[in-house]
Design an enzyme around this catalytic site. Structure first.
Site, PDB file in Angstrom:
ATOM      1  N   ARG A   1       3.748  14.510  -7.520  1.00  0.00           N
ATOM      2  CA  ARG A   1       4.641  13.531  -8.144  1.00  0.00           C
ATOM      3  C   ARG A   1       4.028  13.035  -9.459  1.00  0.00           C
ATOM      4  NH1 ARG A   1       3.490   9.500  -3.357  1.00  0.00           N
ATOM      5  NH2 ARG A   1       1.683   8.375  -4.154  1.00  0.00           N
TER       6      ARG A   1
ATOM      7  N   GLU B   1       1.985  11.180 -10.645  1.00  0.00           N
ATOM      8  CA  GLU B   1       0.800  10.371 -10.408  1.00  0.00           C
ATOM      9  C   GLU B   1      -0.422  11.258 -10.642  1.00  0.00           C
ATOM     10  OE1 GLU B   1      -0.125   6.579  -7.595  1.00  0.00           O
ATOM     11  OE2 GLU B   1       1.686   7.730  -7.285  1.00  0.00           O
TER      12      GLU B   1
ATOM     13  N   TRP C   1     -11.312   0.429  -2.822  1.00  0.00           N
ATOM     14  CA  TRP C   1     -11.037   1.395  -3.890  1.00  0.00           C
ATOM     15  C   TRP C   1     -12.256   1.419  -4.826  1.00  0.00           C
ATOM     16  CZ3 TRP C   1      -7.333   0.745  -0.622  1.00  0.00           C
ATOM     17  CH2 TRP C   1      -6.270   1.620  -0.570  1.00  0.00           C
TER      18      TRP C   1
ATOM     19  N   GLU D   1       0.607  12.044   3.057  1.00  0.00           N
ATOM     20  CA  GLU D   1       0.228  10.700   2.622  1.00  0.00           C
ATOM     21  C   GLU D   1       0.509   9.676   3.715  1.00  0.00           C
ATOM     22  OE1 GLU D   1       2.612   9.352  -0.665  1.00  0.00           O
ATOM     23  OE2 GLU D   1       1.125   7.855  -1.250  1.00  0.00           O
TER      24      GLU D   1
ATOM     25  N   HIS E   1      -1.844  14.775   0.335  1.00  0.00           N
ATOM     26  CA  HIS E   1      -2.605  13.572   0.015  1.00  0.00           C
ATOM     27  C   HIS E   1      -3.806  13.580   0.942  1.00  0.00           C
ATOM     28  CE1 HIS E   1      -0.804  10.467  -2.559  1.00  0.00           C
ATOM     29  NE2 HIS E   1      -1.637   9.597  -2.036  1.00  0.00           N
TER      30      HIS E   1
HETATM   31  C1  BGC Z   1      -1.519   6.540  -4.538  1.00  0.00           C
HETATM   32  C2  BGC Z   1      -2.523   6.251  -3.482  1.00  0.00           C
HETATM   33  C3  BGC Z   1      -3.366   5.156  -4.021  1.00  0.00           C
HETATM   34  C4  BGC Z   1      -2.450   3.971  -4.042  1.00  0.00           C
HETATM   35  C5  BGC Z   1      -3.046   2.656  -4.279  1.00  0.00           C
HETATM   36  C6  BGC Z   1      -0.647   5.347  -4.658  1.00  0.00           C
HETATM   37  O1  BGC Z   1       0.379   5.481  -5.515  1.00  0.00           O
HETATM   38  O2  BGC Z   1      -0.821   7.705  -4.315  1.00  0.00           O
HETATM   39  O3  BGC Z   1      -3.050   7.253  -2.814  1.00  0.00           O
HETATM   40  O4  BGC Z   1      -4.575   4.951  -3.449  1.00  0.00           O
HETATM   41  O5  BGC Z   1      -1.371   4.185  -4.887  1.00  0.00           O
HETATM   42  O6  BGC Z   1      -2.666   1.885  -3.288  1.00  0.00           O
END
Ligand code: BGC
Length: 986
Positions: free
Chosen positions: A558, A560, A623, A834, A855
């Site tokens: 996607r 991202e 994170w 995911e 994912h």
């Molecule tokens: C991503 C995740 C990421 C998250 C943050 C998403 O859009 O795909 O894997 O860690 O955002 O919460």
């Protein structure tokens, strides 16, 4: 005994504690081998080893020096162990010479590279006692033993990895050959290894004589632009001895020399925090040159540099214009040199690539190909010129990680006509890369390829979860024959391909899947008696293949495809089992440090394309902790101290940031966090789902990173820092208990993640640990499933198993219904999803805004499978598999499991099988390492090795009963342990 929680990564604490202790005992045994040496040599060796001498060993040492042979006997619970039994004369062979984790790298910029080698021998229990490294500028000199650049001399050391070059300053562009020989623990010397080499890149920015050039074209940078072609010529006069090209760009590049592709890398120069760090590649072009006129043809693509990357259609994040920097250095046989660089004389035009975008695909019109533009006599009069521009050169770096390459090809499995009438090709695997398409048709005929991960419940092509990413490749034929096409600067995450406009009959032969990723060597294999778990491992591996594209990304399909830090840290340990990720993470961690904010906050994604000056996007618990967790993982798995040293500043800044944000009460609340992302949710009114408060999670990770800093400071001998972090950790723990833990051992909202984090990070007082673990296990049992999200999941099974709830851990692993790891497998997944319910049992999908089918985060279970099911683990006291922990924990109805991992020392295997109530464990331990093996459910006098009583096995020391298990300390070699299983094990 180490408390379970403090063992941290060592997972099974008692054994981890023994790891260090029996390491000493094992050393004691090594000393016994000294009887084979002459007295003076033995005396020297004993001197070298005397730091290992503890009281019981001294007695043995003395006996060695006595004239009477002591028959190599040592005490163990099992009786006498004859270390010489079945031991043939060792042949020591040195293989797998690596420089900075690479095999014969070209163009590195590490000024003190680290060297590693592996020892092969047919003797068990081989340990290295000394080594010697020689380095020369010429291979001939090295073989002849003369003209050394550096000779380490004989170094008494057992270290065979991460040996730092300590000779004279290394020079730009120079190749260095090296070889190594070792002496083993009996004083036997190996022959010299075959020479290996490394070659330096350009170390100073002043080495770059070439100019940055930009195509002088009219462009509308508000949208994607045709890919510019750049053409340069130069002459070669004389016999060439060697030639190198050093190349980088703003945007992506593909370079050809005389019509031949230079190198086999794709997506060069890779993705880094471009403004601070820009990789260049080094190519050996000796064989591509020809005498007389030579032509360089370079195509540039928008890529991450100025294409659409990040949210909201963002473009031009790093700059608006593409540029090239290219330098060729030729050494002639007669000794003179020639330097050619990108400069004002180059020409620019656009060609057949009308659009290329990471997310959106590529549009190619073959009719616009410029025939012969890469040949000498091409007429480029109507081409535009280039602008020489003054871009930085002081941010240029050689890649620390592996390049991205085309790694494998897949044949499609079927062609489907969907109910909606689409013609769809099924690749049989959710893959990342593109397809190569073959077609023959009329000039102007356009073939359109749409890419999707899944079909919807009606069986139609489904692209809603791609959000803004178009993933569409368009190819317009030039006509006149068979044409073959592969895109240049885009990749797709897909399993299904909807084909439009194909001329003639589309067959399975018309397309080939081209899988690309960072070229990491495969390090791990895993297999069990349960095919569903094997498919899970397959999916984890493909999740890794699909998301390790120079940067560890969240997803590959996607709009991202970003280096999300949380996902990266959750998966790092699993990744390190599956593949050699040392260079890959070394590189990315430097971007973590480069993009870290002044405040110490670590961005959500690295490279950071989400922060704005006015609005930094970072500092999220679980994170940002990637900045600490991943270096620590590298230390554990590769024994890499340098990564700890080099990231130290970044790591400590992150912990300091948390300290400031949390303030005097040590509870980190109030800031924005993602929390236990995508945890189990329901619509049931009595159980809304498993939300763990973000304050709890943030404070837990604050403690965890502080604890890792404490350990890291100890490793680096920064005692004051270690004391500071220990003190801080104590305060955070006290605060955590006060705020989140009740007297009866309830943690936070009573969620699985709350218990898991509190136990994994050792945040509970000893008396509440078991109570909390029991509560966790009860919740798992009552619900029958996990409820955790991104942050709790990686540790859940570890915690359950460690506190005596292995059955519950296996229950989670074996569960086939949602939510579980095997539910997607049962649904036909070929990668990790995911979301636990990306596709529901009725075929409908989760929210299209957040529903990737590739994912890797939940693939973090892989680490538990390797470490616990198969039982291969590291010892933090002797990391990098120098001391290996083998402790399989069978369960869940499995009758066999087999895992292997190629460590820096060589292959580690743990493979068990239950046959007729007998347990058989095959273990392979590479030379120059040792292992503590825990045999579960075993009685010491019933265990055999290689068909003989355990006590008789060569290379085995200190076999002993410990509760329900037998522990044996072993040296390198292959061992087969077998015994009847105890009743409680069955
Ligand atoms: C991503 C995740 C990421 C998250 C943050 C998403 O859009 O795909 O894997 O860690 O955002 O919460």
């Amino acid at each position: 005994m180490l408390s379970p929680a403090t063992a941290g990564w060592a997972r099974l604490p008692p054994l981890a504690a023994y790891g260090t202790m029996h390491y000493l005992e094992f050393r004691g045994k090594a000393q016994m081998d000294l009887t084979l040496l002459s007295l003076p040599v033995a005396a020297k060796r004993i001197g070298m080893l005397n730091r290992w001498i503890s009281l019981p060993i001294i007695a043995v040492t003395i006996s060695i020096l006595a004239p009477v042979s002591m028959a190599m006997s040592t005490k163990s619970h099992g009786g006498k162990v004859d270390a010489t039994k079945n031991v043939p004369a060792a042949t020591l062979v040195l293989v797998a010479l690596r420089t900075e984790y690479k095999e014969n790298p070209l163009g590195i910029d590490i000024r003190k590279p680290r060297l590693s080698w592996q020892i092969q021998s047919d003797r068990r229990g081989i340990l290295q006692a000394a080594y010697q490294i020689q380095v020369a500028r010429k291979e001939f000199d090295l073989r002849a033993g003369g003209a050394q650049q550096w000779d380490s001399g004989k170094v008494n050391s057992e270290e065979s990895t991460q040996r730092v070059y300590a000779g004279p300053l290394l020079q730009s562009g120079q190749r260095y050959y090296w070889r190594v020989r070792v002496w083993d623990d009996r004083g036997e010397a190996s022959p010299w290894s075959d020479p290996a080499f490394w070659e330096m890149g350009l170390l100073e920015s002043s080495d770059w004589q070439a100019s940055w050039i930009e195509p002088d074209l009219q462009e509308d940078v508000s949208r994607s632009q045709p890919a510019p072609l750049l053409r340069g010529t130069f002459k070669v006069n004389g016999a060439v001895q060697q030639a190198r090209a050093y190349v980088t760009s703003h945007g992506l590049y593909q370079m050809h020399l005389n019509g031949q592709r230079v190198g086999d890398q794709v997506f060069t120069p890779g993705w880094t925090s471009y403004n601070k760090r820009l990789q260049y590649q080094t190519y050996d072009i000796t064989n591509l040159l020809r005498s007389g006129e030579n032509v360089l043809g370079v195509m540039l693509g928008d890529g991450w540099y100025r294409g659409n990357i990040g949210f909201g259609g963002q473009r031009n994040f790093y700059g608006e214009h593409l540029a090239l920097l290219m330098q060729i250095q030729i050494k002639y046989a007669d000794g003179h040199q020639q330097l050619i660089g990108s400069n004002q004389s180059w020409k620019a035009a656009t060609g057949p690539v009308l659009m290329s975008e990471i997310y959106h695909g590529e549009t190619y019109d073959a009719r616009l190909e410029k025939n012969g533009w890469m040949s000498p006599n091409y007429e480029d009069k109507d081409w535009s010129g280039v602008k020489v521009v003054n871009h930085r050169k002081d941010n240029l770096i050689a890649p620390a990680g592996p390049p991205v390459r085309k790694i494998e090809e897949l044949r499609p499995v079927k062609i489907i006509k969907t109910p909606a009438g689409e013609t769809v090709i099924d690749m049989g695997q959710n893959m990342v890369g593109w397809v190569r398409i073959k077609a023959q048709g009329d000039s102007g005929n356009t073939i359109t390829l749409h890419h999707a991960e899944v079909l919807d419940k009606e069986g139609n092509f489904y692209t809603a979860n791609l959000r803004g990413a178009k993933q569409t490749v368009r190819y317009t034929l030039k006509g006149g024959g068979l044409e073959t096409f592969e895109p240049h600067f885009t990749f797709q995450g897909f399993r299904y391909l909807a084909v439009e406009g194909y001329p003639g009959e589309l067959t399975l032969d018309s397309v080939t899947g081209v899988v690309i990723h960072s070229d990491m060597s495969r390090a791990g294999q895993f297999e069990t008696s349960n095919p569903l778990i094997n498919q899970l491992q397959h999916n984890i591996l493909w999740g890794q293949k699909g998301n390790f594209l120079d940067v560890p990304t969240d997803c590959p399909q996607r709009d991202e495809r970003l280096g999300w830090t949380g996902d990266a840290q959750a998966f790092a340990r699993t990744a390190a089992f599956n593949m050699d990720v040392a260079g890959f993470y070394t590189k990315w961690l430097k971007d973590v440090a480069a993009d870290q904010l002044e405040s110490g906050s670590v961005p959500y994604v690295i490279p950071d394309v989400l922060s704005r000056e006015s609005k930094p996007a970072g500092g999220a618990a679980g994170w940002a902790d990637a900045a600490v967790i991943i270096p620590w993982t590298m230390y554990l798995t590769y024994g890499d101290k340098r990564v700890l040293e080099e990231q130290y500043d970044s790591m400590s800044k992150w912990v300091e940031y948390m300290r400031r944000r949390a303030g005097d009460d040590y509870i980190w609340d109030g800031d924005y966090h993602f929390g236990d992302w995508l945890a189990f949710a329901t619509t049931r009114p009595d159980y809304p789902g498993a939300t763990t408060s973000k304050d709890l999670i943030a404070t837990a990770f604050y403690a965890h990173s502080t604890d890792l800093m404490r350990r890291i400071a100890l490793v680096l001998r920064k005692e004051n820092d270690a004391a500071h972090y220990a003190d801080l950790l104590g305060k955070i723990k006290t605060a955590f208990r006060r705020e989140f833990v009740t007297e009866r051992g309830r943690v936070g909202e009573d969620t699985q993640t709350a218990y898991t984090l509190a136990l994994e990070f050792d945040l509970l007082p000893a008396e509440l640990q078991k109570i909390a673990a029991d509560r966790l296990a009860r919740d798992v049992k009552e619900r029958g499933h996990l409820t955790t999200g991104f942050l709790g999941t990686p540790y859940l099974c570890h915690v359950l198993g460690r506190y005596g709830h292995l059955a519950e851990a296996y229950l989670l692993l074996n569960r086939e219904k949602y939510p579980s790891w095997l539910y997607p497998v049962k649904q036909g997944a070929t990668t990790i999803w995911e979301r636990w319910d990306g596709q529901k049992p009725d075929g409908s999908f989760q929210d299209q805004g957040m529903n990737s089918f590739n994912h890797y985060a939940y693939g973090a279970i892989g680490d538990w499978i390797y470490q616990v099911v198969a039982g291969i683990d590291v010892d933090p006291q002797a990391p990098g598999y120098q001391h290996i922990i083998i402790q399989p924990q069978p369960g869940g109805g499995l009758t066999r499991a087999r895992a292997s991992h190629n460590s820096l020392y060589g292959k580690v295997t743990s493979a068990w099988e239950i046959k007729d109530d007998r347990f058989e464990l095959t273990v392979e331990i590479p030379a120059n390492t040792r292992a503590s093996v825990r045999l579960p459910g075993a009685a010491l006098d019933k265990v055999t090795e290689g068909g003989e009583a355990l006590a008789k096995g060569a290379g085995i020391a200190n076999a002993r009963q410990e509760g329900d298990s037998v522990i044996a300390e072993i040296g390198s070699g292959r061992y087969v342990f077998a015994y009847p299983r105890k009743a409680q094990q069955q």
